[in-house]
Design a protein around this motif. Structure first.
Motif, short mmCIF file in Angstrom:
data_model
loop_
_atom_site.label_atom_id
_atom_site.label_comp_id
_atom_site.label_asym_id
_atom_site.label_seq_id
_atom_site.Cartn_x
_atom_site.Cartn_y
_atom_site.Cartn_z
N ALA A 175 0.64 -1.28 -0.53
CA ALA A 175 0.11 0.30 0.19
C ALA A 175 0.37 1.43 -0.07
CB ALA A 175 -1.03 0.38 1.10
N SER A 176 0.18 2.32 -0.93
CA SER A 176 1.01 3.67 -0.91
C SER A 176 -0.36 4.53 0.00
CB SER A 176 0.98 4.27 -2.00
OG SER A 176 1.94 3.40 -2.53
N ARG B 96 -3.44 3.69 -1.65
CA ARG B 96 -3.60 2.87 -2.99
C ARG B 96 -3.16 1.68 -2.91
NH1 ARG B 96 -2.22 6.21 -8.43
NH2 ARG B 96 -2.95 4.40 -9.86
N THR B 97 -3.75 0.68 -3.11
CA THR B 97 -3.01 -0.98 -3.04
C THR B 97 -3.80 -1.62 -4.54
OG1 THR B 97 -3.33 -2.37 -1.57
CG2 THR B 97 -5.96 -1.57 -1.47
N SER C 229 -10.97 10.26 -6.70
CA SER C 229 -10.36 8.85 -7.11
C SER C 229 -9.51 9.49 -8.16
CB SER C 229 -11.52 7.90 -7.94
OG SER C 229 -11.53 7.91 -7.02
N TYR D 6 -6.18 11.48 -6.26
CA TYR D 6 -5.25 10.75 -5.78
C TYR D 6 -4.83 8.93 -6.11
CZ TYR D 6 -7.59 11.95 -0.93
OH TYR D 6 -7.88 12.82 0.28
N ARG D 7 -4.81 9.41 -7.92
CA ARG D 7 -4.75 8.85 -8.39
C ARG D 7 -3.23 9.13 -8.79
NH1 ARG D 7 -7.34 4.08 -8.85
NH2 ARG D 7 -9.11 3.90 -8.61
N LEU E 62 -0.69 9.47 -4.73
CA LEU E 62 -0.23 7.87 -4.47
C LEU E 62 0.08 7.33 -6.33
CD1 LEU E 62 -2.77 7.42 -2.15
CD2 LEU E 62 -1.17 8.61 -1.14
N GLY F 239 0.84 4.15 -7.72
CA GLY F 239 0.34 3.46 -7.90
C GLY F 239 1.27 1.61 -8.21
N ASP G 74 -6.40 -1.92 -8.79
CA ASP G 74 -5.79 -0.56 -8.44
C ASP G 74 -6.81 0.20 -7.26
OD1 ASP G 74 -3.96 1.69 -8.11
OD2 ASP G 74 -4.93 2.59 -9.62
N THR G 75 -6.99 0.33 -6.14
CA THR G 75 -7.70 0.91 -5.49
C THR G 75 -7.60 1.51 -4.61
OG1 THR G 75 -9.05 -2.02 -5.41
CG2 THR G 75 -9.64 -0.71 -4.13
N LEU G 76 -8.60 2.67 -4.42
CA LEU G 76 -8.15 4.06 -3.63
C LEU G 76 -9.47 3.18 -2.04
CD1 LEU G 76 -8.18 6.25 -6.20
CD2 LEU G 76 -5.97 5.69 -4.19
#
Length: 148
Positions: free
Chosen positions: A40-41, A52-53, A98, A101-102, A105, A107, A114-116
């Motif tokens: 995760a980030s 973000r994971t 979304s 954050y994309r 953060l 990826g 690619d989930t937040l």
């Protein structure tokens, strides 16, 4: 004198400071009645953790409990720290949020996932790992986890 490792509880402010310095960590959640662990980030914003994971969003939809763990341990010295924050988690589905954050953060390149996730921390625990000689070991520290 023998050198041993020692685990010391850290204060709330120090836990937050250590957590802020972690660029990478792990997201722990339940998936299909088992515990799943994903890289995760994380970033902290407004008292919440945004993570973000590369986890399947379907496994995280609905209110679930999420745990974000980060640590830094020196491979030669065995010293460092570990911080764990957990609480209710939800997938971020708003397109504008979304997109933000994309952009901010890093990826992951693990398949299509690619989930937040937004975690509302209710419990934060932290420890420092130090080295102590056997004569100092009796002076303090903990041998196990404690709740805050």
């Amino acid at each position: 004198m023998t050198t041993t490792r020692r685990m010391i509880d850290v204060s709330g402010e120090e836990v937050r400071y250590l957590r802020e310095g972690a660029a990478h960590g792990r997201l722990v959640h339940e998936q299909r009645e088992a515990t799943a662990l994903r890289p995760a980030s994380p970033v902290r914003e407004c008292g919440r953790l945004i993570v973000r994971t590369p986890a399947p969003a379907a496994a995280l939809l609905g209110r679930v409990t999420g745990t974000c763990h980060a640590d830094h341990l020196g491979p030669k010295t065995g010293t460092g720290w570990a911080v764990t924050a957990s609480g209710p988690a939800e997938v971020i589905t708003d397109p504008d949020e979304s997109a933000h954050y994309r952009r901010t953060l890093p990826g992951w390149t693990h398949g299509p996932h690619d989930t937040l996730v937004r975690i509302h921390p209710q419990a934060i625990h932290g420890y420092r790992f130090t080295r102590a000689t056997s004569s100092r070991k009796a002076a303090g520290g903990t041998d196990g986890p404690a709740s805050r």
